[in-house]
Design a protein around this motif. Sequence first.
Motif, PDB file in Angstrom:
ATOM      1  N   VAL A  34      92.950  33.240  61.193  1.00 11.96           N
ATOM      2  CA  VAL A  34      91.818  34.103  61.573  1.00 11.96           C
ATOM      3  C   VAL A  34      92.026  35.476  60.943  1.00 11.96           C
ATOM      4  N   SER A  35      91.006  36.320  60.962  1.00 17.24           N
ATOM      5  CA  SER A  35      91.136  37.633  60.325  1.00 17.24           C
ATOM      6  C   SER A  35      92.179  38.468  61.065  1.00 17.24           C
ATOM      7  N   SER A  36      92.898  39.264  60.278  1.00 17.00           N
ATOM      8  CA  SER A  36      93.955  40.097  60.849  1.00 17.00           C
ATOM      9  C   SER A  36      93.363  41.075  61.876  1.00 17.00           C
ATOM     10  N   GLY A  37      93.917  41.122  63.053  1.00 22.48           N
ATOM     11  CA  GLY A  37      93.422  42.025  64.102  1.00 22.48           C
ATOM     12  C   GLY A  37      92.569  41.336  65.147  1.00 22.48           C
ATOM     13  N   LYS A  38      92.207  40.072  64.916  1.00 22.24           N
ATOM     14  CA  LYS A  38      91.293  39.388  65.857  1.00 22.24           C
ATOM     15  C   LYS A  38      91.903  39.270  67.261  1.00 22.24           C
ATOM     16  N   TYR A  39      93.168  38.878  67.329  1.00 22.91           N
ATOM     17  CA  TYR A  39      93.796  38.726  68.646  1.00 22.91           C
ATOM     18  C   TYR A  39      94.398  40.059  69.128  1.00 22.91           C
ATOM     19  N   VAL A  49      93.722  43.348  68.049  1.00 26.05           N
ATOM     20  CA  VAL A  49      92.760  44.442  68.270  1.00 26.05           C
ATOM     21  C   VAL A  49      91.533  43.925  69.027  1.00 26.05           C
ATOM     22  N   GLY A  50      90.974  42.822  68.540  1.00 22.87           N
ATOM     23  CA  GLY A  50      89.754  42.268  69.142  1.00 22.87           C
ATOM     24  C   GLY A  50      89.942  41.883  70.598  1.00 22.87           C
ATOM     25  N   LEU A  51      91.094  41.263  70.915  1.00 25.75           N
ATOM     26  CA  LEU A  51      91.368  40.879  72.305  1.00 25.75           C
ATOM     27  C   LEU A  51      92.346  41.840  72.982  1.00 25.75           C
ATOM     28  N   GLY A  54      91.595  26.501  69.368  1.00 23.70           N
ATOM     29  CA  GLY A  54      90.328  27.181  69.123  1.00 23.70           C
ATOM     30  C   GLY A  54      90.366  28.607  69.626  1.00 23.70           C
ATOM     31  N   ALA A  55      89.186  29.211  69.765  1.00 24.81           N
ATOM     32  CA  ALA A  55      89.079  30.650  70.046  1.00 24.81           C
ATOM     33  C   ALA A  55      89.723  31.066  71.367  1.00 24.81           C
ATOM     34  N   ALA A  56      89.741  30.154  72.354  1.00 21.42           N
ATOM     35  CA  ALA A  56      90.270  30.543  73.674  1.00 21.42           C
ATOM     36  C   ALA A  56      91.792  30.456  73.746  1.00 21.42           C
ATOM     37  N   PRO A  77      94.393  31.773  72.211  1.00 18.87           N
ATOM     38  CA  PRO A  77      95.212  33.005  72.304  1.00 18.87           C
ATOM     39  C   PRO A  77      95.044  33.766  73.614  1.00 18.87           C
ATOM     40  N   THR A  78      94.137  33.326  74.494  1.00 19.08           N
ATOM     41  CA  THR A  78      93.989  34.014  75.788  1.00 19.08           C
ATOM     42  C   THR A  78      94.723  33.251  76.902  1.00 19.08           C
ATOM     43  N   GLY A  79      95.711  32.443  76.516  1.00 23.41           N
ATOM     44  CA  GLY A  79      96.548  31.757  77.520  1.00 23.41           C
ATOM     45  C   GLY A  79      97.662  32.653  78.019  1.00 23.41           C
ATOM     46  N   ASP A  97      82.584  28.078  78.904  1.00 25.66           N
ATOM     47  CA  ASP A  97      81.399  28.641  78.254  1.00 25.66           C
ATOM     48  C   ASP A  97      81.735  30.121  78.064  1.00 25.66           C
ATOM     49  N   SER A  98      82.295  30.436  76.889  1.00 25.71           N
ATOM     50  CA  SER A  98      82.934  31.751  76.673  1.00 25.71           C
ATOM     51  C   SER A  98      82.027  32.924  77.010  1.00 25.71           C
ATOM     52  N   LYS A  99      80.837  32.900  76.423  1.00 27.19           N
ATOM     53  CA  LYS A  99      79.943  34.052  76.604  1.00 27.19           C
ATOM     54  C   LYS A  99      79.525  34.177  78.071  1.00 27.19           C
ATOM     55  N   LEU A 100      79.210  33.031  78.672  1.00 30.45           N
ATOM     56  CA  LEU A 100      78.805  33.052  80.077  1.00 30.45           C
ATOM     57  C   LEU A 100      79.949  33.566  80.957  1.00 30.45           C
ATOM     58  N   SER A 101      81.202  33.195  80.602  1.00 29.48           N
ATOM     59  CA  SER A 101      82.344  33.635  81.426  1.00 29.48           C
ATOM     60  C   SER A 101      82.476  35.156  81.403  1.00 29.48           C
ATOM     61  N   ILE A 102      82.198  35.750  80.256  1.00 28.27           N
ATOM     62  CA  ILE A 102      82.287  37.212  80.159  1.00 28.27           C
ATOM     63  C   ILE A 102      81.130  37.863  80.927  1.00 28.27           C
ATOM     64  N   PHE A 110      92.467  45.325  87.190  1.00 26.13           N
ATOM     65  CA  PHE A 110      91.484  44.247  87.022  1.00 26.13           C
ATOM     66  C   PHE A 110      92.187  42.916  86.769  1.00 26.13           C
ATOM     67  N   HIS A 111      91.541  41.840  87.173  1.00 23.32           N
ATOM     68  CA  HIS A 111      91.966  40.538  86.652  1.00 23.32           C
ATOM     69  C   HIS A 111      91.858  40.643  85.130  1.00 23.32           C
ATOM     70  N   THR A 112      92.885  40.177  84.415  1.00 25.81           N
ATOM     71  CA  THR A 112      92.937  40.453  82.971  1.00 25.81           C
ATOM     72  C   THR A 112      92.998  39.179  82.121  1.00 25.81           C
ATOM     73  N   GLN A 146      89.438  47.038  79.244  1.00 17.48           N
ATOM     74  CA  GLN A 146      88.978  48.355  78.797  1.00 17.48           C
ATOM     75  C   GLN A 146      87.445  48.425  78.906  1.00 17.48           C
ATOM     76  N   LYS A 147      86.796  47.312  78.552  1.00 16.86           N
ATOM     77  CA  LYS A 147      85.331  47.277  78.673  1.00 16.86           C
ATOM     78  C   LYS A 147      84.909  47.337  80.148  1.00 16.86           C
ATOM     79  N   SER A 148      85.737  46.786  81.014  1.00 12.56           N
ATOM     80  CA  SER A 148      85.406  46.758  82.446  1.00 12.56           C
ATOM     81  C   SER A 148      85.505  48.144  83.075  1.00 12.56           C
ATOM     82  N   ASP A 187      75.200  44.602  75.137  1.00 14.92           N
ATOM     83  CA  ASP A 187      74.542  45.651  74.353  1.00 14.92           C
ATOM     84  C   ASP A 187      75.619  46.540  73.728  1.00 14.92           C
ATOM     85  N   LYS A 188      75.793  46.403  72.423  1.00 13.66           N
ATOM     86  CA  LYS A 188      76.888  47.102  71.725  1.00 13.66           C
ATOM     87  C   LYS A 188      76.735  48.623  71.766  1.00 13.66           C
ATOM     88  N   ASP A 189      75.487  49.124  71.740  1.00 17.09           N
ATOM     89  CA  ASP A 189      75.280  50.581  71.760  1.00 17.09           C
ATOM     90  C   ASP A 189      75.713  51.172  73.101  1.00 17.09           C
TER      91      ASP A 189
HETATM   92  N1  ACO Z   1      89.773  42.854  64.008  1.00 15.09           N
HETATM   93  C1  ACO Z   1      89.378  43.459  65.142  1.00 15.09           C
HETATM   94  N2  ACO Z   1      88.519  42.881  66.021  1.00 15.09           N
HETATM   95  C2  ACO Z   1      88.078  41.642  65.744  1.00 15.09           C
HETATM   96  C3  ACO Z   1      88.447  40.953  64.568  1.00 15.09           C
HETATM   97  C4  ACO Z   1      89.349  41.608  63.678  1.00 15.09           C
HETATM   98  N3  ACO Z   1      89.776  41.027  62.552  1.00 15.09           N
HETATM   99  N4  ACO Z   1      87.845  39.759  64.572  1.00 15.09           N
HETATM  100  C5  ACO Z   1      87.101  39.682  65.705  1.00 15.09           C
HETATM  101  N5  ACO Z   1      87.251  40.826  66.413  1.00 15.09           N
HETATM  102  C6  ACO Z   1      86.655  41.159  67.703  1.00 15.09           C
HETATM  103  C7  ACO Z   1      85.209  40.769  67.810  1.00 15.09           C
HETATM  104  O1  ACO Z   1      84.370  41.741  67.213  1.00 15.09           O
HETATM  105  C8  ACO Z   1      85.052  40.702  69.309  1.00 15.09           C
HETATM  106  O2  ACO Z   1      84.914  42.006  69.812  1.00 15.09           O
HETATM  107  P1  ACO Z   1      83.899  42.313  71.010  1.00 15.09           P
HETATM  108  O3  ACO Z   1      84.377  41.492  72.168  1.00 15.09           O
HETATM  109  O4  ACO Z   1      84.056  43.760  71.241  1.00 15.09           O
HETATM  110  O5  ACO Z   1      82.561  41.921  70.546  1.00 15.09           O
HETATM  111  C9  ACO Z   1      86.412  40.171  69.794  1.00 15.09           C
HETATM  112  O6  ACO Z   1      87.311  40.384  68.705  1.00 15.09           O
HETATM  113  C10 ACO Z   1      86.411  38.698  70.152  1.00 15.09           C
HETATM  114  O7  ACO Z   1      85.949  37.990  69.057  1.00 15.09           O
HETATM  115  P2  ACO Z   1      84.720  36.956  69.172  1.00 15.09           P
HETATM  116  O8  ACO Z   1      84.575  36.313  67.821  1.00 15.09           O
HETATM  117  O9  ACO Z   1      83.532  37.623  69.764  1.00 15.09           O
HETATM  118  O10 ACO Z   1      85.169  35.914  70.270  1.00 15.09           O
HETATM  119  P3  ACO Z   1      86.103  34.663  70.113  1.00 15.09           P
HETATM  120  O11 ACO Z   1      85.354  33.531  69.571  1.00 15.09           O
HETATM  121  O12 ACO Z   1      87.377  35.039  69.455  1.00 15.09           O
HETATM  122  O13 ACO Z   1      86.431  34.352  71.658  1.00 15.09           O
HETATM  123  C11 ACO Z   1      86.955  34.778  73.944  1.00 15.09           C
HETATM  124  C12 ACO Z   1      86.984  35.324  72.528  1.00 15.09           C
HETATM  125  C13 ACO Z   1      85.508  34.559  74.349  1.00 15.09           C
HETATM  126  C14 ACO Z   1      87.591  35.764  74.858  1.00 15.09           C
HETATM  127  C15 ACO Z   1      87.721  33.412  73.958  1.00 15.09           C
HETATM  128  O14 ACO Z   1      89.056  33.677  73.647  1.00 15.09           O
HETATM  129  C16 ACO Z   1      87.646  32.685  75.289  1.00 15.09           C
HETATM  130  O15 ACO Z   1      86.733  31.914  75.516  1.00 15.09           O
HETATM  131  N6  ACO Z   1      88.653  32.885  76.207  1.00 15.09           N
HETATM  132  C17 ACO Z   1      88.681  32.215  77.508  1.00 15.09           C
HETATM  133  C18 ACO Z   1      87.585  32.660  78.452  1.00 15.09           C
HETATM  134  C19 ACO Z   1      87.802  34.028  79.061  1.00 15.09           C
HETATM  135  O16 ACO Z   1      88.903  34.564  79.040  1.00 15.09           O
HETATM  136  N7  ACO Z   1      86.752  34.593  79.677  1.00 15.09           N
HETATM  137  C20 ACO Z   1      86.852  35.856  80.388  1.00 15.09           C
HETATM  138  C21 ACO Z   1      86.529  35.813  81.870  1.00 15.09           C
HETATM  139  S1  ACO Z   1      86.853  34.277  82.657  1.00 15.09           S
HETATM  140  C22 ACO Z   1      88.560  34.049  82.818  1.00 15.09           C
HETATM  141  O17 ACO Z   1      89.211  34.859  83.378  1.00 15.09           O
HETATM  142  C23 ACO Z   1      89.187  32.840  82.270  1.00 15.09           C
END
Ligand code: ACO
Length: 464
Positions: free
Chosen positions: A33-38, A40-42, A157-159, A161-163, A208-213, A249-251, A258-260, A298-300
């Motif tokens: 995946v792109s550098s920083g995704k886990y 910085v992104g997470l 998959g995408a989830a 790294p959140t283990g 359902d990732s988006k719904l969970s958030i 917060f539950h994390t 940080q968003k919370s 809403d990103k803004d």
């Molecule tokens: N550098 C910096 N940031 C990056 C990069 C990068 N190279 N690539 C992606 N990002 C950012 C994205 O912009 C996004 O930021 P945003 O959240 O501010 O929009 C963030 O990293 C996540 O990337 P996405 O592509 O949007 O999401 P992804 O497909 O990686 O999935 C998710 C992330 C939804 C958290 C997934 O890991 C998941 O489903 N986890 C389990 C569910 C979960 O934890 N839900 C939360 C509440 S429920 C619970 O507690 C289980």
Amino acid sequence: MGSWPDDVGIVAIELTIPSLYVDQEELEKYDGVSSGKYTVGLGQKAMGVCTDREDVNSLCLTVVHKLLEKNHIDYSDIGRLEVGTETIIDKSKSVKSVLMQLFEPHGVTDIEGIDTTNACFGGTAALFNAISWVESSAWNGKYALVVAADIAVYAKGAARPTGGAGAVAMLIGPNAPLVFDRGLRAVHMRHVYDFYKPDLSSEYPVVDSKLSIQCYLSALDKCYQTYCEKASKFFQKKIDLSFFDAILFHTPYCKLVQKSLARLYLNDFYLASLEQKELKYPELKSLQNIVLEKTYFDKDVEKAVMNSSKELFSTKTSPSLLIASQVGNMYTPSLYGGLVSLLVSKNPAELAGKRVGLFSYGSGLASAFYSLKISEDGNNGTALQKLISNLTSVKINLHQRQKIEPQEFEKFMDIRQKSNHSAPYEPLGSIESFFPGTYYLTKIDEKYRRSYDRVPNAMNGHAH
Ligand code: ACO
């Protein structure tokens, strides 16, 4: 009859984390995946890893034994023990019943409580039950012990790294150094399919990732607003973020936290009078007419409130993310790992008298916002100082963990997946890396009965 016991709260707390971890930057490279995704992104630095040598029972045995040993609590001092977990390895037999093997040799079996489950909320439900027990006619004057433990693993998959994994045990009783605010709980519960585990043959959830958030953030809005309303009446003053010295917060991952915190800032703005909005939040002028429910993605709006709340985040929340950033989502113990992180981030005198807000979330969904007050006296010899000094191993253990390569992590995940619910089964994982006092699985026999052993404890004079 007399009144409720005074100052019911946390008398002692103990944490257990896996002795192995995988580095999130290395995982990014390995996963392509792109550098920083886990990182910085997470917002994650590392993730705790359990091999097939550990299960929810072993984590709980370790944390309970450690808590009682370190705090010199007698087994007969416990009158209630309840486990919150969503790591289900048996559809009938509770983890609590497994923990009774620690108590039985001491002739102690008069202990109430079993297991409680609803995703990451089980630990909080167990805690609320323990508080209620201490404040009830069933109370026998003994301590309640609350255990929250989970192994959080996701399919590739995408989830993934959140283990994470871990366990927290909390001793609950009167005259505690961390006192729960009575009558100030806000709860929000609904029926949603955001994250659930319908396949009983698999450790992995359906997400359902988006719904969970969205569910997490909307539950936060609801709980916080209800809490502020209740607390305003209780204290006869307006309650907002300034009321709390720390907010935990539950994390699921640190970036969401940080968003919370930013979301709570948005709530403060949203609930403020027009005059206060102009006076206190001039930089959010453009958000005057927002509809809160339409702003989860809403990103803004997010950018504006993240910017405005940066400082609040670093003082009130960032210290609670030490363990979450290094271990990942521990599910039920996650919020309480946040409390442990806060407690080891400052000295007792700095923590004394502080008020802490806590948000607990479990998918499905069950959520609560509540608060506690740290006792005023942080001097040497006080209960607060004792509680904190018993946590010195937390930072040491974090540093003593062994890093494994992402390939090895994936191998362990494959072994866990293949061996899930196998019997008879001999675990393959090494016990070399385990911290002193760790329980581990030795075998599962042909009748699915699990046996455990314990790494000798350095505290008892046995070198590991
Ligand atoms: N550098 C910096 N940031 C990056 C990069 C990068 N190279 N690539 C992606 N990002 C950012 C994205 O912009 C996004 O930021 P945003 O959240 O501010 O929009 C963030 O990293 C996540 O990337 P996405 O592509 O949007 O999401 P992804 O497909 O990686 O999935 C998710 C992330 C939804 C958290 C997934 O890991 C998941 O489903 N986890 C389990 C569910 C979960 O934890 N839900 C939360 C509440 S429920 C619970 O507690 C289980």
